[in-house]
Design a protein around this motif. Structure first.
Motif, PDB file in Angstrom:
ATOM      1  N   VAL A 288      20.252  -9.534  -2.190  1.00 49.04           N
ATOM      2  CA  VAL A 288      19.083  -8.989  -1.419  1.00 49.04           C
ATOM      3  C   VAL A 288      17.760  -9.732  -1.965  1.00 49.04           C
ATOM      4  N   LEU A 289      17.767  -9.936  -3.206  1.00 54.46           N
ATOM      5  CA  LEU A 289      16.777 -10.412  -4.047  1.00 54.46           C
ATOM      6  C   LEU A 289      16.514 -12.245  -3.385  1.00 54.46           C
TER       7      LEU A 289
ATOM      8  N   ASN B 118       8.281 -13.970   5.100  1.00 50.20           N
ATOM      9  CA  ASN B 118       7.066 -12.998   4.974  1.00 50.20           C
ATOM     10  C   ASN B 118       6.505 -12.819   3.664  1.00 50.20           C
ATOM     11  N   PRO B 119       5.212 -12.790   3.441  1.00 48.35           N
ATOM     12  CA  PRO B 119       4.835 -12.729   2.201  1.00 48.35           C
ATOM     13  C   PRO B 119       4.892 -11.411   1.516  1.00 48.35           C
ATOM     14  N   ASP B 120       4.778 -10.552   2.190  1.00 45.65           N
ATOM     15  CA  ASP B 120       4.945  -8.913   1.737  1.00 45.65           C
ATOM     16  C   ASP B 120       6.195  -8.783   1.186  1.00 45.65           C
ATOM     17  N   LEU B 121       7.289  -9.368   1.884  1.00 57.23           N
ATOM     18  CA  LEU B 121       8.795  -9.162   1.231  1.00 57.23           C
ATOM     19  C   LEU B 121       8.871 -10.085   0.181  1.00 57.23           C
ATOM     20  N   ARG B 122       8.404 -11.332   0.132  1.00 54.85           N
ATOM     21  CA  ARG B 122       8.561 -12.399  -0.813  1.00 54.85           C
ATOM     22  C   ARG B 122       7.952 -11.618  -2.246  1.00 54.85           C
TER      23      ARG B 122
ATOM     24  N   TYR C  51      10.388  -7.206  -8.104  1.00 57.87           N
ATOM     25  CA  TYR C  51      11.499  -6.589  -8.663  1.00 57.87           C
ATOM     26  C   TYR C  51      12.169  -7.632  -9.389  1.00 57.87           C
ATOM     27  N   TRP C  52      12.352  -9.021  -9.077  1.00 57.71           N
ATOM     28  CA  TRP C  52      13.188  -9.939  -9.788  1.00 57.71           C
ATOM     29  C   TRP C  52      12.645 -10.106 -11.215  1.00 57.71           C
ATOM     30  N   ARG C  53      11.336 -10.268 -11.308  1.00 54.12           N
ATOM     31  CA  ARG C  53      10.619 -10.197 -12.475  1.00 54.12           C
ATOM     32  C   ARG C  53      10.810  -9.084 -13.476  1.00 54.12           C
TER      33      ARG C  53
END
Length: 949
Positions: free
Chosen positions: A506-507, A516-520, A526-528
């Motif tokens: 999902v990441l 989509n910048p919001d999603l990105r 979350y990844w960080r």
């Protein structure tokens, strides 16, 4: 025979015949002819040629004929002003006629003829009629003053008519008083700061005396005027309320609503422990209930007003729940409004009754109504805690019906019930999961994903359920994608060993495959978080959630107070302040309820949670509200100014890390609010495995993002395009016109070079513009003071204003010009750079910029490339500021400078920009966001012109 015969004639050559008949000696024939003229005028035929003949018919003592001639005059006086003056003598004579009906008719018609030349002749007759012995003439003259003020305000003030109008408030005849009040109110609306209606206890007493004897419209004018008065104390307030209360039983619903408005306002000043306060509450209910027995359209207006009253004082109608139960034959707009009021009145005492009704509504055939009914059951559960269990079981019964849209609405509201009452009704999750496959609406899918993620530890196959959603990830709406990302991260934090692959998947989808910048941005955060500090991630993602408030759809208190002051008007139907839909300054005065006196209590307003403030008054469609209007929004967003914490980051990698964690500009808002396609678009895709160096401590404070001390230089001068030939000599009989546009010291100028390439002298120059997109018009005449001889050239600067007539052009910045001289009139068109319209106060506050960027829909964003530009970001910023393009903030992400900018156009439209400058790369990327996206192309062209010249 009826007058309809006049409309059926189809004869030709009729004008000639009518002319003969109008000049006939026989009175009856004359009257017939005038009727035929009026009939032709009514169906759209041009009978203006008969003007002198019709005016001659004014010399008559027949009232019917006189009325017809006056009707004709009103219609054609504007197109024939010189002829209309012929009628002035007759008007003046009629104003002194023995018959009061003729005197009134004359003064009324003179007020309707909007011709400046006639206006000055109107003053003397009007002055006499204002002091006429007959009240019918005086009341007509009072309205005439308002009409005259609209044509020539200065004249009315100079002639002292306003003082005479104020004196008429003390007139012995109630209809004269009502018309005087109406006229003064009308004039006061166009001059909000003038104190025309100088209300005091004495004048209020006169108005209240006249109130009982007026016609219904007179009563409305007086009541609306009373509503603008603020009593001195609670005793005066009570006295006015007692005298207005009888109006509640009036047959006209407009009078009733105007009386309710006055009482609602003055109740604010009454102590709650006063006996009269309780009596007044009881008296207000029956008239409001009676309004609901009118036809549907009136019911709707009444319900929209009741909705406001119930939010301010629910106790007025708390025992009247049954009148808001829906009838089978109510139109849908009435049903939905009644439903809303039922929820507002729901309490522990009547909840059983309400739920039984709502369950019944949920089986209706009207889909919109059923959806609203299901939502209403959820709102009842949140509002009345004792009823929550009954509401949940009712919703479960509805889910068992397997009706698709009912199931989806039920799941959406159950999610809210879980939020309100955690660890209480989770036993129903199994039933919800059974209906997973039938969900096809984004809101329902998002609600179900939230439930699965939130209660993943209680659902054995949570990973399988979420994986099934992941298969069509890119086809889902943004709402579902964001919810799915968060839910899988929650699942991973609860069951890390089983769901590692799922979270990686999902990441990767969110950060690498999505545009989509919001999603990105959320994916990167979350990844960080997961890669640097899983414990912190757990604290952030699985934090305790605040309980949702009882009423999330209450109108914000200050707006509600203003709307209460506008009961019975369009504002109370739209639930928006007049400033949101009334163009220009007329009628846009912000009204407030008076502060309570006597008991020392503060003004009562509903207990609103943070969520309640969510809906600030909407702005006009194409213009972003000024900074002042956004203050309410800023308070609701609870934004604190950024604070600097620690030294700025030193390495590009650390800076990148800070940015990813900070989530771009939105980090300043203290929440995951979302940005725009432009924000954060400089991020590279995250690698599949995060490099170890990213675990380094993150340097830099968020305050540094808006530290403009980073070398943004002083502004240079404004860019002025070179002059070009607009009108070649061969097309204009030897006159050549070239020119350009400039903005100097806030004034737009059209700089022209006129060259005479003909053999004759040119004089008498004049210029005119056609209607255009931004209302550009000459602010004065074209100053060519000396004749232009053969082979002579002259330079002229023409100041321009932006208050001319507006019409959208294609292209938007096209200007059509006509230039006249002693030889001929010549036409040409040119295009002005839109930067001429960029005003000097276009620098937005940082926080307003953030709120506005978020508020403008992403669909309104445009991206452009500026090629072959070799300036660094500081030089670019300085150059742009010379043309009133202001840099709000600058930040650097992985070697790329990002400048956030604001521009304000002369008509109030704001344009927000993000300019990305990469060192060594001559191509810039610019993203523009605006409520009027058609402006973006012209703004981009200005950026390109300014930066490249």
């Amino acid at each position: 025979m009826t007058d309809s015969k006049y409309f059926t004639t189809t004869k030709k050559g009729e004008i000639f015949e009518l002319k003969a008949e109008l000049n006939s000696d026989k009175k009856e024939k004359k009257k017939e002819a005038v009727k035929k003229v009026i009939a032709s005028m009514t169906v759209g035929k041009d009978v203006s040629a008969l003007f002198p003949d019709v005016v001659n018919c004014m010399q008559t003592d027949n009232l019917e004929l006189k009325k017809l001639v006056y009707l004709y005059l009103m219609n054609y006086a504007k197109s024939q002003p010189d002829m209309a003056i012929m009628a002035v003598n007759t008007f003046v004579k009629d104003c002194e006629d023995a018959n009061p009906l003729i005197r009134a008719l004359a003064v009324r018609t003179m007020g309707c003829i909007r011709v400046d030349k006639i206006t000055e002749y109107l003053c003397e007759p009007l002055r006499k009629c204002l002091k006429d012995e007959d009240p019918y003439v005086r009341k007509t003259a009072a309205v005439c003053v308002a009409k005259l003020h609209d044509i020539n305000a200065q004249l009315v003030e100079d002639q002292g008519f306003l003082d005479t109008l104020k004196d008429l408030i003390s007139d012995s005849n109630p209809m004269v008083v009502a018309n005087a009040v109406a006229a003064l109110s009308e004039i006061a609306e166009s001059h909000p700061n003038s104190n025309l209606l100088d209300l005091n206890p004495q004048s209020i007493n006169k108005l209240l005396t006249a109130l009982n004897e007026c016609t219904e419209w007179g009563q409305i004018f007086i009541l609306d005027c009373l509503a603008n008065y603020t009593p001195r104390d609670d005793r005066e307030s009570q006295s006015i309320c007692e005298r207005v209360t009888p109006r509640l039983s009036h047959a006209n619903s407009a009078v009733v609503l105007s009386a309710v408005k006055v009482l609602m306002k003055f109740m604010e000043m009454l102590p709650k422990d006063l006996d009269y306060y309780g009596t007044l509450l009881k008296k207000l209910a029956p008239p409001l209930v009676t309004l609901l027995s009118a036809e549907p359209e009136l019911q709707y207006v009444a319900l929209r007003n009741i909705n406001l009253i119930v939010q301010k004082r629910p106790e007025i109608l708390k025992h009247e729940m049954k009148v808001f139960f829906v009838k089978y034959n109510d139109p849908i707009y009435v049903k939905l409004e009644k439903l809303d009021i039922m929820i507002r009145l729901a309490s522990q005492a009547n909840i059983a009754q309400v739920l039984a009704e709502l369950k019944e509504y949920a089986t209706e055939v009207d889909v919109d109504f059923v959806r609203k009914a299901v939502r209403a059951i959820g709102r009842c559960a949140i509002k009345v805690e004792q009823s929550a269990e009954r509401c949940v079981s009712t919703l479960l019964d509805l889910i068992q019906t397997k009706v698709n849209y009912v199931v989806q609405e039920a799941i959406v509201v159950i999610k809210d019930i879980f939020r309100k009452y955690p660890n209480k009704y989770e036993s129903v999750i199994a039933t919800l999961c059974e209906n997973l496959d039938s969900l096809d609406e984004p809101e329902a899918r998002a609600a179900m994903i939230w439930i699965v993620g939130e209660y993943a530890e209680r659902i054995d196959n949570a990973d399988e359920l979420l994986e099934s959603f992941l298969e069509g990830f890119h086809d889902e709406s943004t709402q579902v994608q964001l919810q799915l990302l968060t839910a899988i991260v929650k699942l991973f934090l609860k069951k890390p060993t089983e769901t590692q692959e799922l979270v990686q998947q999902v990441l990767s989808l969110a950060t690498q495959d999505s545009d989509n910048p919001d999603l990105r941005d959320r994916g990167y955060i979350y990844w960080r978080l997961l890669s640097t500090d899983p414990v912190a991630a757990k604290e952030v993602v699985l934090a305790e959630k605040p309980l949702i408030s009882e009423e999330t759809d209450l109108i914000e208190p200050t707006l509600l107070e203003e709307l209460i002051c506008h009961i019975g008007t369009l504002a109370s139907v739209y639930h928006k302040p007049p400033s949101a839909f009334v163009e220009g300054s007329r009628g846009v005065m912000h009204k407030r309820l008076p502060a309570r006196t006597g008991s020392g209590e503060s003004t009562e307003s509903p207990d609103v949670g943070t969520a309640a403030g969510g809906s600030a008054p909407e702005a006009a469609p194409s213009i972003i509200p000024s900074q002042g209007d956004l203050l309410g929004d800023l308070l609701n967003l609870d934004m604190a100014p950024p604070t600097t914490s620690g030294p700025p980051p030193t390495t590009g990698m650390q800076m990148g890390g800070m940015d990813l964690l900070g989530g771009g500009l939105d980090s300043l808002l203290g929440g995951d609010i979302g940005g725009s396609p432009a924000m954060g678009a400089g991020f590279g895709a995250a690698p599949a495995v995060m490099p170890a160096s990213l675990n380094a401590p993150v340097g830099g404070g968020l305050g540094d993002l808006f530290d403009l001390g980073g070398g943004v230089g002083m502004p240079m001068g404004a860019y002025i395009p070179p002059k070009i030939v607009w009108l070649p000599a061969m097309k204009a009989k030897g006159l050549e016109i070239s020119g350009t546009f400039a903005r100097r010291a806030g004034v737009i100028q059209m700089e022209l070079i006129l060259t005479n390439k003909a053999m004759s002298i040119m004089t008498d120059f004049a210029i005119q513009f056609n209607r255009n997109s931004f209302g550009l018009a000459p602010a004065g005449p074209l100053q060519v003071l000396t004749p232009l001889g053969p082979n002579q050239t002259i330079e002229v600067s023409l100041p321009l204003s932006t208050v001319g007539p507006v019409m959208k052009m294609d292209p938007l910045n096209n200007l059509q010009v006509a230039v006249k001289n002693n030889i001929d009139v010549f036409y040409f068109s040119c295009q002005y750079p839109i930067s001429m319209l960029f005003v000097e106060d276009g620098k937005m506050e940082r926080q307003v910029f953030l709120a506005t960027w978020k508020d403008i829909p992403n669909d309104n964003e445009s991206q452009f490339q500026i090629k072959d530009c070799h300036l660094n970001s500081d030089a670019a910023s300085s150059k742009l500021q010379g043309s009133n393009i202001f840099t709000i903030a600058k930040r650097t992400v992985e070697g790329q400078d990002m400048l956030y900018m604001s521009i304000k156009l002369s008509n109030g439209i704001w344009v927000l920009a993000e300019l990305r400058v990469q060192a060594g790369n001559p191509n810039y990327t610019i993203s523009l966001k605006c409520r009027a996206p058609e402006v973006s192309q012209c703004v981009f062209q200005c950026y390109e012109a300014v930066l490249k010249n």
